[in-house]
Write an enzyme that holds these catalytic residues in place. Structure first.
Site, PDB file in Angstrom:
ATOM      1  N   ASP A  13       0.891  -1.076   0.024  1.00 42.41           N
ATOM      2  CA  ASP A  13      -0.075   0.073   0.166  1.00 42.41           C
ATOM      3  C   ASP A  13       0.959   1.297  -0.132  1.00 42.41           C
ATOM      4  O   ASP A  13       1.191   1.812   0.926  1.00 42.41           O
ATOM      5  CB  ASP A  13      -0.884  -0.005   1.270  1.00 42.41           C
ATOM      6  CG  ASP A  13      -1.575   1.181   1.331  1.00 42.41           C
ATOM      7  OD1 ASP A  13      -1.975   1.918   0.354  1.00 42.41           O
ATOM      8  OD2 ASP A  13      -2.425   1.430   2.489  1.00 42.41           O
TER       9      ASP A  13
ATOM     10  N   ASP B 270       0.546   4.405  -0.808  1.00 40.93           N
ATOM     11  CA  ASP B 270       0.220   5.797  -0.418  1.00 40.93           C
ATOM     12  C   ASP B 270      -0.643   5.688   1.053  1.00 40.93           C
ATOM     13  O   ASP B 270      -0.996   6.738   1.634  1.00 40.93           O
ATOM     14  CB  ASP B 270      -0.769   6.565  -1.298  1.00 40.93           C
ATOM     15  CG  ASP B 270      -2.047   5.653  -1.858  1.00 40.93           C
ATOM     16  OD1 ASP B 270      -2.010   4.573  -0.822  1.00 40.93           O
ATOM     17  OD2 ASP B 270      -2.696   5.966  -2.780  1.00 40.93           O
TER      18      ASP B 270
ATOM     19  N   TYR C 133      -5.600   0.876   0.820  1.00 40.22           N
ATOM     20  CA  TYR C 133      -6.038   0.163  -0.406  1.00 40.22           C
ATOM     21  C   TYR C 133      -5.081  -0.080  -1.308  1.00 40.22           C
ATOM     22  O   TYR C 133      -3.925   0.336  -1.218  1.00 40.22           O
ATOM     23  CB  TYR C 133      -7.100   0.960  -1.233  1.00 40.22           C
ATOM     24  CG  TYR C 133      -8.637   1.416  -0.626  1.00 40.22           C
ATOM     25  CD1 TYR C 133      -9.575   0.502  -0.562  1.00 40.22           C
ATOM     26  CD2 TYR C 133      -8.632   2.312   0.421  1.00 40.22           C
ATOM     27  CE1 TYR C 133     -10.696   0.621  -0.005  1.00 40.22           C
ATOM     28  CE2 TYR C 133      -9.984   2.696   0.877  1.00 40.22           C
ATOM     29  CZ  TYR C 133     -10.779   1.526   0.803  1.00 40.22           C
ATOM     30  OH  TYR C 133     -12.172   1.938   1.417  1.00 40.22           O
TER      31      TYR C 133
ATOM     32  N   ASP D 115     -10.665   9.742 -11.716  1.00 44.40           N
ATOM     33  CA  ASP D 115     -11.598   9.041 -11.027  1.00 44.40           C
ATOM     34  C   ASP D 115     -11.151   8.860  -9.588  1.00 44.40           C
ATOM     35  O   ASP D 115     -10.339   8.062  -9.085  1.00 44.40           O
ATOM     36  CB  ASP D 115     -11.516   7.580 -11.704  1.00 44.40           C
ATOM     37  CG  ASP D 115     -12.369   6.622 -10.997  1.00 44.40           C
ATOM     38  OD1 ASP D 115     -13.494   7.166 -10.237  1.00 44.40           O
ATOM     39  OD2 ASP D 115     -12.394   5.544 -11.322  1.00 44.40           O
TER      40      ASP D 115
ATOM     41  N   SER E 163     -13.971 -15.778  10.477  1.00 47.94           N
ATOM     42  CA  SER E 163     -13.925 -16.694   9.280  1.00 47.94           C
ATOM     43  C   SER E 163     -15.161 -16.772   8.541  1.00 47.94           C
ATOM     44  O   SER E 163     -14.938 -17.253   7.395  1.00 47.94           O
ATOM     45  CB  SER E 163     -13.060 -17.962   9.731  1.00 47.94           C
ATOM     46  OG  SER E 163     -13.939 -18.692  10.725  1.00 47.94           O
TER      47      SER E 163
END
Length: 551
Positions: A168, A170, A174, A213, A249
């Site tokens: 990740d 940055d 995400y 976007d 789980s």
């Protein structure tokens, strides 16, 4: 010359080691008799015996090729394991010793009464194989020194200690890669060097830069009049809502492929995706009943709350977060699971958060270790208070009750497990080693199973108490019972198909899809405000943006 049983030994021992290591990412302090290590060894040897009967041929002097079924780094780890233990195991198998005897002899197991397989040895039961003791000590010392599975331990440590994307750039929670808590778990980051661009941002954040976007939903640019498509299609009543799951789980959809442990199905392609599955913790979040996004195939049904919400409003494309963790219980969730939620109260859209902890608070080794109702309520209120600092206004939290786990024993105990023995024997073996996924439900003791269900019902009731007495600024709350009983009654096929065959505990893919359909309908009927309205611009979005960048 090497006998055919050595080939299956290599395959099965390696696979079992990987499977059980990942499934038990945090070793249990209560493990006895060798615990997970013993189970790895015993089940692997059992598969060897089955496969040696299926492949009745010799493998002559090709030991260097045995690990070529696997890709690095699994191959190198496999070769080290084979070199250390292969000769001893081969000799004992040639003498018809079973997995229980072999694994006790090489000291992977330390309680001889914890057994899985029936005795079929042609050697005297008093045979101790003591003449192999020096070789066994040398093999164990060598494995400790070279640590061929260190890379796997590193992956487990990373995933067990922090359930955030490993890659990740940055630091916005995400990722562009699918596994290691990446895009299989949260929507794909369409720009991993800008932490202002990620799934779930408000449409208004992209108004000044319509060519970008900003929320990764595949909608960008302007129409002929110069108006932003994001504002045009995804604002006002069409503002999207994200969806996430905090839980265990069941929410992560734990699944070990049955072919991994079914001797007749093992071939040179069986483990092609093994490392991928390891990196996803042997979970299938992309087919979870909450966040699944993969399409159905002829053999695999796929439905989810996310897919059904997306069908209503395509503006929420990629806005999903699966923060479920294998083994998660209420006390751990407040410190790990909730804190990994990626949401900003000011810049992001609201969310529907599914809050499910369906078994681990009662799945203990002893009844008196189960979480009490007061503890359960206190832990969950602490989690909700933290959520209130992360979720944007207008969000929703949906509690899912604990499971009715007595169904598992009733459905499976007299069926045959893929490793070739009855489920009742597998449950007993794991209980004996104190590594069962749920000793208190997966036991022949009917009284203990009933008391476990009673405590599960008591914990479930605390959700209503929370809803009656707690108020939060940024979200409202709802509750639905865990629907496994309802699903089993409605399902037209045999009930055992609704349970994962390898672990004999988790809902199967069929059950996940049915659960999504049933619970979505119940949400729509009881809590319609928890779901997005149908966006009248969906057809236009498809016409202009197609698959919106996919996943």
């Amino acid at each position: 010359d090497m006998k055919p049983l050595f080939f299956p030994f290599l395959i099965c021992a390696t696979i079992i080691l990987l499977l059980l290591s990942v499934a038990s990412a945090k070793p249990l302090p209560e493990e006895t008799g060798g615990g997970t290590k013993c189970a790895i060894c015993t089940i692997a040897i059992g598969l060897i015996e089955q496969m040696s009967q299926i492949h009745n041929q010799t493998v002559d002097k090709e030991i260097e090729q045995l690990c070529e079924l696997f890709k690095p780094p699994i191959r190198q780890s496999c070769e080290a394991t084979v070199e250390a233990y292969g000769p001893i195991v081969i000799k004992m198998l040639e003498n018809k010793e079973n997995g229980d005897k072999i694994c006790n002899t090489i000291k992977f197991c330390t309680i001889p009464t914890c057994t899985l397989y029936p005795v079929k040895s042609k050697v005297s039961k008093h045979q101790k194989w003591t003449h192999y003791t020096p070789q066994i000590h040398a093999a164990n010392a060598k494995m400790d020194a070279i640590d061929p599975w260190g890379w796997l331990k590193h992956i487990i440590d990373v995933l067990a200690n922090k359930h955030e994307p490993v890659e990740d750039l940055d630091h916005d929670y995400y990722s562009r890669i699918p596994t290691l808590r990446g895009a299989d778990w949260r929507g794909k980051d369409c720009n991993d060097v800008d932490n202002d661009i990620y799934p779930g941002r408000k449409a208004s954040t992209g108004a000044s830069t319509p060519g970008i976007d900003n929320n990764c939903n595949g909608i960008f640019g302007t129409d002929a009049s110069g108006k932003s498509y994001e504002e045009l299609f995804c604002s006002g009543d069409n503002t999207p809502m994200g969806v996430g799951v905090l839980g265990d789980s069941v929410g992560a959809h734990f699944q070990i492929p049955p072919k991994y442990l079914t001797a007749k199905d093992i071939n040179k392609t069986t483990y092609d995706h093994l490392l991928y599955n390891v990196e996803d913790e042997f979970d299938v979040p992309y087919r979870s009943w909450v966040t699944g996004f993969r399409e159905s195939t002829a053999d695999i049904p796929s439905s989810s709350i996310y897919k059904k919400m997306l069908a209503r409003n395509l503006c929420m494309h990629r806005d999903y977060q699966n923060l479920a963790v294998n083994g998660m219980a209420s006390h751990a969730e407040s410190t790990v699971d909730v804190e990994s939620l990626a949401r900003n109260t000011k810049t992001d859209n609201p969310m529907l958060v599914v809050f499910e902890i369906v078994g681990n608070d009662v799945c203990k080794h002893r009844l008196h270790d189960m979480t009490t109702p007061q503890q359960f309520m206190d832990y969950n209120i602490a989690s909700l208070k933290y959520l209130d600092t992360k979720l944007p206004a207008g969000s929703h939290v949906l509690f899912i009750g604990l499971a009715q786990g007595e169904i598992l024993w009733d459905t499976l105990h007299n069926r045959t497990h893929p490793v070739g023995v009855p489920y009742a024997d597998v449950y007993h073996f794991l209980n004996c080693l104190s590594i069962s996924p749920c000793t208190t439900w997966l036991t022949k003791n009917a009284t203990e199973r009933h008391l476990t269900t009673k405590r599960a019902e008591e914990l479930t009731q605390t959700y209503q108490t929370i809803m009656d007495n707690q108020k939060f600024q940024n979200f409202d709350m709802g509750f639905l019972p865990f629907p496994i009983v309802e699903i089993m009654k409605a399902y037209k096929g045999p009930a055992w198909q609704l349970i994962e065959p390898v672990d004999g505990f988790h809902p199967s893919q069929i059950a996940n899809s049915l659960m999504a359909d049933l619970l979505f309908d119940q949400i729509d009927q009881k809590y319609p405000s928890f779901l997005p309205k149908v966006n009248p611009n969906n057809a236009q979005i498809i016409k202009i943006f197609g698959q919106q960048g996919g996943y």
